[in-house]
Motif scaffolding. Structure first.
Motif, PDB file in Angstrom:
ATOM      1  N   CYS A  22      27.463 -43.345 -24.555  1.00 12.48           N
ATOM      2  CA  CYS A  22      28.783 -42.714 -24.392  1.00 12.48           C
ATOM      3  C   CYS A  22      29.709 -43.166 -25.515  1.00 12.48           C
ATOM      4  O   CYS A  22      30.426 -42.358 -26.125  1.00 12.48           O
ATOM      5  CB  CYS A  22      29.408 -43.101 -23.053  1.00 12.48           C
ATOM      6  SG  CYS A  22      28.693 -42.252 -21.644  1.00 12.48           S
ATOM      7  N   ALA A  29      31.952 -38.603 -32.719  1.00 11.30           N
ATOM      8  CA  ALA A  29      32.806 -37.400 -32.755  1.00 11.30           C
ATOM      9  C   ALA A  29      34.126 -37.721 -33.450  1.00 11.30           C
ATOM     10  O   ALA A  29      34.605 -36.940 -34.288  1.00 11.30           O
ATOM     11  CB  ALA A  29      33.043 -36.893 -31.333  1.00 11.30           C
ATOM     12  N   GLU A 186      46.715 -27.776 -15.985  1.00 12.40           N
ATOM     13  CA  GLU A 186      45.433 -27.740 -16.684  1.00 12.40           C
ATOM     14  C   GLU A 186      45.327 -26.631 -17.726  1.00 12.40           C
ATOM     15  O   GLU A 186      46.067 -25.670 -17.711  1.00 12.40           O
ATOM     16  CB  GLU A 186      44.317 -27.534 -15.667  1.00 12.40           C
ATOM     17  CG  GLU A 186      44.176 -28.709 -14.757  1.00 12.40           C
ATOM     18  CD  GLU A 186      43.026 -28.555 -13.805  1.00 12.40           C
ATOM     19  OE1 GLU A 186      42.127 -27.755 -14.076  1.00 12.40           O
ATOM     20  OE2 GLU A 186      43.037 -29.244 -12.791  1.00 12.40           O
ATOM     21  N   GLU A 187      44.339 -26.830 -18.551  1.00 12.12           N
ATOM     22  CA  GLU A 187      43.954 -25.793 -19.503  1.00 12.12           C
ATOM     23  C   GLU A 187      42.558 -25.339 -19.111  1.00 12.12           C
ATOM     24  O   GLU A 187      41.734 -26.145 -18.690  1.00 12.12           O
ATOM     25  CB  GLU A 187      43.920 -26.374 -20.911  1.00 12.12           C
ATOM     26  CG  GLU A 187      43.339 -25.419 -21.915  1.00 12.12           C
ATOM     27  CD  GLU A 187      43.280 -25.988 -23.326  1.00 12.12           C
ATOM     28  OE1 GLU A 187      43.782 -27.099 -23.521  1.00 12.12           O
ATOM     29  OE2 GLU A 187      42.722 -25.325 -24.185  1.00 12.12           O
ATOM     30  N   MET A 189      39.206 -22.823 -20.262  1.00 14.60           N
ATOM     31  CA  MET A 189      38.601 -21.929 -21.243  1.00 14.60           C
ATOM     32  C   MET A 189      37.324 -21.368 -20.643  1.00 14.60           C
ATOM     33  O   MET A 189      36.651 -22.032 -19.859  1.00 14.60           O
ATOM     34  CB  MET A 189      38.278 -22.685 -22.530  1.00 14.60           C
ATOM     35  CG  MET A 189      39.528 -23.172 -23.227  1.00 14.60           C
ATOM     36  SD  MET A 189      39.281 -23.477 -24.975  1.00 14.60           S
ATOM     37  CE  MET A 189      39.219 -21.821 -25.622  1.00 14.60           C
TER      38      MET A 189
ATOM     39  N   CYS B  31      30.014 -37.609 -18.638  1.00 18.80           N
ATOM     40  CA  CYS B  31      31.073 -38.378 -19.311  1.00 18.80           C
ATOM     41  C   CYS B  31      30.870 -38.330 -20.820  1.00 18.80           C
ATOM     42  O   CYS B  31      31.827 -38.175 -21.583  1.00 18.80           O
ATOM     43  CB  CYS B  31      31.061 -39.839 -18.865  1.00 18.80           C
ATOM     44  SG  CYS B  31      31.645 -40.075 -17.197  1.00 18.80           S
ATOM     45  N   GLN B  37      33.680 -34.131 -26.573  1.00 18.79           N
ATOM     46  CA  GLN B  37      34.535 -32.945 -26.702  1.00 18.79           C
ATOM     47  C   GLN B  37      36.004 -33.339 -26.833  1.00 18.79           C
ATOM     48  O   GLN B  37      36.771 -32.698 -27.548  1.00 18.79           O
ATOM     49  CB  GLN B  37      34.375 -32.037 -25.469  1.00 18.79           C
ATOM     50  CG  GLN B  37      33.090 -31.245 -25.447  1.00 18.79           C
ATOM     51  CD  GLN B  37      32.993 -30.271 -26.609  1.00 18.79           C
ATOM     52  OE1 GLN B  37      33.957 -29.633 -26.995  1.00 18.79           O
ATOM     53  NE2 GLN B  37      31.826 -30.175 -27.219  1.00 18.79           N
ATOM     54  N   ASN B  65      41.321 -32.312 -18.989  1.00 16.53           N
ATOM     55  CA  ASN B  65      40.983 -30.886 -19.136  1.00 16.53           C
ATOM     56  C   ASN B  65      39.496 -30.697 -19.428  1.00 16.53           C
ATOM     57  O   ASN B  65      38.857 -29.790 -18.912  1.00 16.53           O
ATOM     58  CB  ASN B  65      41.793 -30.247 -20.273  1.00 16.53           C
ATOM     59  CG  ASN B  65      43.210 -29.945 -19.838  1.00 16.53           C
ATOM     60  OD1 ASN B  65      43.475 -29.725 -18.656  1.00 16.53           O
ATOM     61  ND2 ASN B  65      44.123 -29.969 -20.773  1.00 16.53           N
ATOM     62  N   ARG B  68      37.485 -31.142 -16.367  1.00 20.50           N
ATOM     63  CA  ARG B  68      37.612 -29.954 -15.486  1.00 20.50           C
ATOM     64  C   ARG B  68      36.707 -28.833 -15.995  1.00 20.50           C
ATOM     65  O   ARG B  68      36.071 -28.135 -15.211  1.00 20.50           O
ATOM     66  CB  ARG B  68      39.049 -29.450 -15.441  1.00 20.50           C
ATOM     67  CG  ARG B  68      40.056 -30.453 -14.918  1.00 20.50           C
ATOM     68  CD  ARG B  68      39.836 -30.784 -13.468  1.00 20.50           C
ATOM     69  NE  ARG B  68      40.830 -31.711 -12.980  1.00 20.50           N
ATOM     70  CZ  ARG B  68      40.570 -32.790 -12.256  1.00 20.50           C
ATOM     71  NH1 ARG B  68      39.321 -33.080 -11.918  1.00 20.50           N
ATOM     72  NH2 ARG B  68      41.519 -33.574 -11.830  1.00 20.50           N
ATOM     73  N   ASN B  69      36.675 -28.651 -17.310  1.00 20.60           N
ATOM     74  CA  ASN B  69      35.793 -27.613 -17.857  1.00 20.60           C
ATOM     75  C   ASN B  69      34.340 -27.911 -17.515  1.00 20.60           C
ATOM     76  O   ASN B  69      33.567 -27.019 -17.177  1.00 20.60           O
ATOM     77  CB  ASN B  69      35.957 -27.512 -19.381  1.00 20.60           C
ATOM     78  CG  ASN B  69      37.205 -26.739 -19.768  1.00 20.60           C
ATOM     79  OD1 ASN B  69      37.651 -25.872 -19.024  1.00 20.60           O
ATOM     80  ND2 ASN B  69      37.786 -27.063 -20.904  1.00 20.60           N
ATOM     81  N   ARG B  72      33.704 -27.153 -13.889  1.00 21.91           N
ATOM     82  CA  ARG B  72      33.569 -25.713 -13.643  1.00 21.91           C
ATOM     83  C   ARG B  72      32.195 -25.211 -14.051  1.00 21.91           C
ATOM     84  O   ARG B  72      31.570 -24.413 -13.367  1.00 21.91           O
ATOM     85  CB  ARG B  72      34.625 -24.935 -14.431  1.00 21.91           C
ATOM     86  CG  ARG B  72      35.979 -24.996 -13.806  1.00 21.91           C
ATOM     87  CD  ARG B  72      36.960 -24.081 -14.504  1.00 21.91           C
ATOM     88  NE  ARG B  72      38.286 -24.492 -14.138  1.00 21.91           N
ATOM     89  CZ  ARG B  72      39.084 -25.245 -14.904  1.00 21.91           C
ATOM     90  NH1 ARG B  72      38.700 -25.629 -16.094  1.00 21.91           N
ATOM     91  NH2 ARG B  72      40.266 -25.610 -14.482  1.00 21.91           N
ATOM     92  N   LYS B  73      31.733 -25.713 -15.195  1.00 20.06           N
ATOM     93  CA  LYS B  73      30.424 -25.265 -15.681  1.00 20.06           C
ATOM     94  C   LYS B  73      29.299 -25.751 -14.784  1.00 20.06           C
ATOM     95  O   LYS B  73      28.309 -25.071 -14.583  1.00 20.06           O
ATOM     96  CB  LYS B  73      30.192 -25.768 -17.101  1.00 20.06           C
ATOM     97  CG  LYS B  73      30.935 -24.951 -18.131  1.00 20.06           C
ATOM     98  CD  LYS B  73      30.960 -25.630 -19.454  1.00 20.06           C
ATOM     99  CE  LYS B  73      29.702 -25.400 -20.238  1.00 20.06           C
ATOM    100  NZ  LYS B  73      29.809 -25.984 -21.583  1.00 20.06           N
TER     101      LYS B  73
END
Lengths: 365, 151
Positions: A22, A29, A186-187, A189, B31, B37, B65, B68-69, B72-73
């Protein structure tokens, strides 16, 4: 355990140390970002050229597909009022050349509480390519439509797909940025693939209605990166970004209607006190107030109230609204406030509220 | 914001980011995706951060955020293939079980307050919740924690 001892607890002890993979993923990144990315600010002249390109491409695009926000509605079991769809359809479509792709700003909608945007991307020269949404991951499985189009098994990942069809892979990330202080919640996509491999992406941001004016100033960023399917690494120099400031018109008109329980107001041990409905262009925001009876356990409040559903007079559920604003506030216990949204263009005369068993109903007029 | 500042700040708050992502996702593999991301999106969106002193809460907001994405996925996609091996034992396994079995709405503000040392105001800003709601949730989380620790 007494209060003092509880306060002494180190809650970090409830977590294992961060696993090395992690940490490496995060830092890799962070270090991979580029200081001087080729940001191409769109000038007025370029906007004119883009508009000219648009005239040429729009007819083709519209004939080829009718992609838009509507494509996301079924997936989210949500609905937008016709007026919102009409308004979104009137968005001035602008097409930008971003590296080898064309990205079109398709739709915009803002009601002060949410701002939504859809953008459509396709390869400019129509040669084969695999497009991955910026919110996705190239190691995700391709969607069914892409499996069918590329004649590949559905368990194929995007990167494997690009490898197999020997086509470039592009990560496509169109997004709006607004001032951090205006954001509320929230956002979200989401992406949708057309049968021809074009990619439609939707972004929805929640905004603070009391801080949003008649127009919302935003930065539209369109970012495309090419990935080498063999290595999974970005191809050197194949990173394109276009930025343009846009003013999103905000339709702030709100009409309100109050409902009160008609007859039995008792539902799952709560007395339903009132319902305030606020209609904006995007749908109807509902605020329900209820008071828990003495027998109701506070720890069950979420599992009970999150099952409450507004229905028509014929006992059919209303379509969900598009906003992610469904939430519950219980800090004034035993009074609780439930926020929901339904996808209607006008207030119903009567609404029914069903409880945890889906059968018990309270009627509100 | 320059790259040096960005990398340095990400490194400084990395453990906090992991704990927040684990508080929500409870799964190291997810995580990892969320953290990766988050770093990329934070750099993309660095223009939205005007005041560098808000870096930590701004970054935490982006991380939330992202989680949360991912939720959802993943929703409805849990299969045997995606079940993860348990992470290494935490220093206090009993506390870990209590914390991670709490509803997320209580767990997250509690962790931000007592593991990450955020003020109520910072938590309200990060989670976009009214201050009173944050206070209420933390109060209830502490009650829950006390009850479980006494049990």
């Amino acid at each position: 355990m007494n209060k003092h001892k509880q306060n002494d607890l180190d809650l970090k002890q409830a977590f294992s140390p961060m696993p090395d993979d992690c940490y490496q993923a995060l830092m890799h990144a962070a270090r991979s970002v580029k200081e001087e990315e080729p940001v191409k600010k769109t000038s007025f002249r370029m906007a004119l050229i883009a508009a000219a390109i648009l005239i040429l491409t729009m007819a083709v695009a519209l004939a080829a597909n009718e992609l838009g926000i509507i494509n996301f509605m079924d997936r989210f079991r949500a609905r937008l009022p016709e007026s919102a769809l009409d308004l979104m359809a009137k968005t001035e479509n602008k097409t930008f050349a971003v590296g080898p792709l064309e990205i079109t700003l398709r739709e915009l909608l803002a009601d002060g509480r949410v701002v939504m945007m859809t953008a459509h991307a396709n390869k400019a020269d129509e040669s084969p390519a695999v497009l991955v949404a910026g919110s996705g991951d190239m190691s995700d499985r391709i969607p069914e439509s892409e499996a069918k189009r590329l004649k590949l098994p559905q368990e194929t990942t995007f990167i494997e797909a690009a490898r197999q069809i020997k086509a470039p892979l592009y990560i496509v990330y169109p997004y709006l940025t607004i001032d951090f202080e205006l954001l509320h919640g929230e956002e979200m996509m989401a992406e949708f693939y057309a049968e021809d491999g074009a990619l439609l992406q939707m972004q929805m941001l929640q905004t603070k209605p009391d801080q949003i004016n008649e127009t919302l100033e935003a930065m539209l960023t369109l970012h495309v990166r090419e990935i080498n399917p063999e290595t999974g690494e970005q191809v050197e120099g194949r990173d394109w970004r276009v930025e343009e400031k846009i003013s999103v018109p905000v339709n702030k008109t709100v009409t309100e209607k109050s409902y009160t329980p008609d007859g039995n107001a008792l539902l799952d041990g709560y007395t339903v006190k009132s319902l305030k409905a606020e209609q904006t262009v995007a749908g109807i925001y509902l605020t329900t107030q209820a008071e828990a009876g003495p027998e109701v356990k506070r720890e069950n409040v979420y599992q009970t109230l999150y099952t409450w559903e507004y229905r028509t007079v014929d006992d059919k559920p209303f379509p969900d609204g598009i906003s992610m604003s469904g939430y519950l506030v219980d800090d004034a216990w035993p009074v609780v406030t439930l926020h929901q949204m339904i996808g209607l263009g006008e207030f119903p005369d009567v609404m029914k509220l069903s409880g945890i068993d889906g059968i018990s109903l309270t009627t509100l007029k | 914001m320059d790259k040096d500042f960005f990398v340095r700040e990400i490194e400084r708050v990395s453990q906090m980011l992991y704990r927040v992502s684990f508080t929500i996702l409870q799964n190291d593999e997810d995580c990892k995706d969320a953290l990766q991301q988050t770093a990329l999106k934070a750099w993309e969106k660095r223009g939205s951060l005007r005041e560098p002193q808000y870096f930590s809460s701004w970054l935490t907001r982006i991380l939330i955020n992202e989680t949360r994405n991912i939720q959802r996925k993943r929703r409805g996609l849990v299969s045997l293939e995606t079940v993860q091996e348990p992470a290494a034992d935490p220093p206090n396994p009993e506390l870990s079980i209590i914390i991670h079995s709490m509803p997320e709405k209580l767990r997250l503000p509690l962790i931000l307050r007592y593991a990450e040392g955020m003020s109520y105001e910072q938590i309200a800003k990060t989670l976009r919740l009214p201050l009173s709601t944050v206070r209420g949730r933390i109060y209830r989380a502490k009650q829950h924690l006390r009850k479980e620790l006494e049990a």
